[in-house]
Design a protein around this motif. Structure first.
Motif, PDB file in Angstrom:
ATOM      1  N   GLN A   1      36.440  86.599  20.927  1.00  0.00           N
ATOM      2  CA  GLN A   1      36.671  85.329  21.616  1.00  0.00           C
ATOM      3  C   GLN A   1      37.792  84.522  20.974  1.00  0.00           C
ATOM      4  O   GLN A   1      38.572  83.869  21.675  1.00  0.00           O
ATOM      5  CB  GLN A   1      35.375  84.515  21.668  1.00  0.00           C
ATOM      6  CG  GLN A   1      34.268  85.146  22.504  1.00  0.00           C
ATOM      7  CD  GLN A   1      34.627  85.303  23.975  1.00  0.00           C
ATOM      8  OE1 GLN A   1      35.523  84.638  24.498  1.00  0.00           O
ATOM      9  NE2 GLN A   1      33.950  86.212  24.656  1.00  0.00           N
TER      10      GLN A   1
ATOM     11  N   PHE B   1      41.130  83.513  22.895  1.00  0.00           N
ATOM     12  CA  PHE B   1      41.478  82.090  22.957  1.00  0.00           C
ATOM     13  C   PHE B   1      42.904  81.871  22.456  1.00  0.00           C
ATOM     14  O   PHE B   1      43.668  81.094  23.047  1.00  0.00           O
ATOM     15  CB  PHE B   1      40.494  81.270  22.117  1.00  0.00           C
ATOM     16  CG  PHE B   1      40.765  79.787  22.136  1.00  0.00           C
ATOM     17  CD1 PHE B   1      40.165  78.972  23.077  1.00  0.00           C
ATOM     18  CD2 PHE B   1      41.645  79.214  21.223  1.00  0.00           C
ATOM     19  CE1 PHE B   1      40.427  77.605  23.108  1.00  0.00           C
ATOM     20  CE2 PHE B   1      41.913  77.857  21.243  1.00  0.00           C
ATOM     21  CZ  PHE B   1      41.312  77.049  22.189  1.00  0.00           C
TER      22      PHE B   1
ATOM     23  N   TYR C   1      45.445  82.994  25.009  1.00  0.00           N
ATOM     24  CA  TYR C   1      45.497  82.039  26.111  1.00  0.00           C
ATOM     25  C   TYR C   1      46.184  80.739  25.704  1.00  0.00           C
ATOM     26  O   TYR C   1      46.921  80.142  26.495  1.00  0.00           O
ATOM     27  CB  TYR C   1      44.082  81.723  26.608  1.00  0.00           C
ATOM     28  CG  TYR C   1      43.436  82.793  27.431  1.00  0.00           C
ATOM     29  CD1 TYR C   1      44.183  83.614  28.272  1.00  0.00           C
ATOM     30  CD2 TYR C   1      42.054  82.993  27.393  1.00  0.00           C
ATOM     31  CE1 TYR C   1      43.579  84.595  29.048  1.00  0.00           C
ATOM     32  CE2 TYR C   1      41.447  83.963  28.170  1.00  0.00           C
ATOM     33  CZ  TYR C   1      42.206  84.767  28.990  1.00  0.00           C
ATOM     34  OH  TYR C   1      41.598  85.730  29.757  1.00  0.00           O
TER      35      TYR C   1
ATOM     36  N   ASN D   1      37.376  80.203  27.433  1.00  0.00           N
ATOM     37  CA  ASN D   1      38.115  81.407  27.810  1.00  0.00           C
ATOM     38  C   ASN D   1      37.838  81.803  29.254  1.00  0.00           C
ATOM     39  O   ASN D   1      38.705  82.350  29.937  1.00  0.00           O
ATOM     40  CB  ASN D   1      37.750  82.562  26.883  1.00  0.00           C
ATOM     41  CG  ASN D   1      38.390  82.441  25.510  1.00  0.00           C
ATOM     42  OD1 ASN D   1      39.371  81.717  25.334  1.00  0.00           O
ATOM     43  ND2 ASN D   1      37.840  83.146  24.539  1.00  0.00           N
TER      44      ASN D   1
END
Length: 331
Positions: free
Chosen positions: A39, A43, A46, A209
């Protein structure tokens, strides 16, 4: 913000590469065994499409080899979602999508986090909750705004109406992200963007996310609108309770304004989102009806898992955040 501390082999390699000038590189081994590593890596990829990181060259945003890494991470996330979120029944009639969204919300009996914050949470617990939410609320509305150029007609106009309110109607001090900063300051928290990234666990990152996954892929526009619809449909009552809880703990009007604003605004937004936005998209693009409902189901499921995590930790007398010792430079 600055890059966070790595949480596993993937983020260790990824962060080391990102601090160099942009260059092609072979993806690291992505047999991710740890949700924290997955994750946080996703993240970070992104975030290059939002405000980025101080140490990372902006040119990394569109480096093809990094996009390949991101897509591999996304597939891992999508596989987890497929195992975790059963696709809801798809109505064969697009005009019934509003009723289907209402039914999903009614069936989603998550743990009573809002009620706990209203009546029982202590100051430290409320501050923890705000730290979790800061990862999204300091860029509130941004992930859903990706859908605007991908829509047309009534659905586009409805989304623009919702987003205009989220961004304060053109007034900086009324932007929801700015109102949340005031809440953080009222609780003696650092209100700078991403200040607590090192402290939040994988489930908190997953909730953010999810929005970016839907928002950055045109093919997921239906899921993104379904996500936003239930986000608005499940907002008014919890925010009323958050405001009451913060006032019980001594929060002043400025600190509580973020929650008060959402009680009123989201009561209006939920009708616009369900009927004008999702209803129109389903009517004009019936093939996206299932995606709308799946995005809604994903939002509800991840919110439930987040609340379960927080309440479980608190019931055991421990923090719901990652321990400061696990993160470099954490507050």
């Amino acid at each position: 913000m600055r890059l966070p501390a790595p949480r596993g082999p993937v983020t260790t390699v990824l962060f080391e590469r990102l601090t160099r000038p942009p260059h092609p590189f072979d993806p690291p081994s992505l047999g991710v065994e740890d949700d924290e590593d997955l994750q946080l890596a996703l993240f970070t990829c992104y975030e290059l499409h939002y405000q980025g990181f101080e140490e990372v060259d902006d040119a990394w945003e569109w480096e093809p080899s990094l996009l390949a890494v991101r897509r591999t991470l996304e597939r891992r996330f999508e596989e987890w979602l497929a195992r975790t979120v059963p696709p809801p029944p798809t109505t064969g009639e697009p005009e019934r999508v509003c009723r289907a969204l209402t039914d999903l919300v009614a069936e989603a009996e998550g743990p009573p986090l809002a009620a706990f914050l209203e009546r029982k949470a202590g100051p430290d617990q409320f501050r923890e909750f705000v730290v979790h939410r800061s990862i999204y609320h300091l860029k509130e509305a941004d992930p859903h705004t990706w859908a605007l150029p991908r829509l047309c007609g009534r659905a586009k106009a409805a989304l623009a109406e919702i987003q205009a309110d989220e961004y304060g109607g053109g007034r900086r001090e009324r932007m929801h992200s700015e109102l949340f900063r005031a809440t953080m300051r009222g609780l003696d928290l650092d209100d700078s963007y991403g200040a607590y990234l090192d402290r939040v666990p994988a489930i908190t990152l997953a909730t953010v996310n999810l929005m970016s996954l839907f928002g950055l892929h045109r093919a997921r526009r239906g899921a993104l609108l379904g996500h936003l619809a239930v986000f608005e449909m499940t907002s008014s009552l919890p925010n009323l309770r958050y405001g009451r809880g913060l006032r019980r703990l001594g929060g002043d009007a400025t600190a509580c304004r973020f929650y008060d604003e959402h009680v009123l605004a989201d009561a209006v937004h939920e009708q616009i989102a369900a009927h004008d936005m999702c209803g129109d998209l389903a009517a004009t693009e019936p093939a996206l009806t299932g995606d709308i409902l799946y995005g809604a189901a994903c939002a509800l499921t991840l919110d439930r898992l987040f609340a379960e995590h927080v309440l479980d930790r608190w019931s055991r007398g421990t923090t719901s955040l990652r321990e400061a010792s696990l993160a470099v430079g954490s507050p």
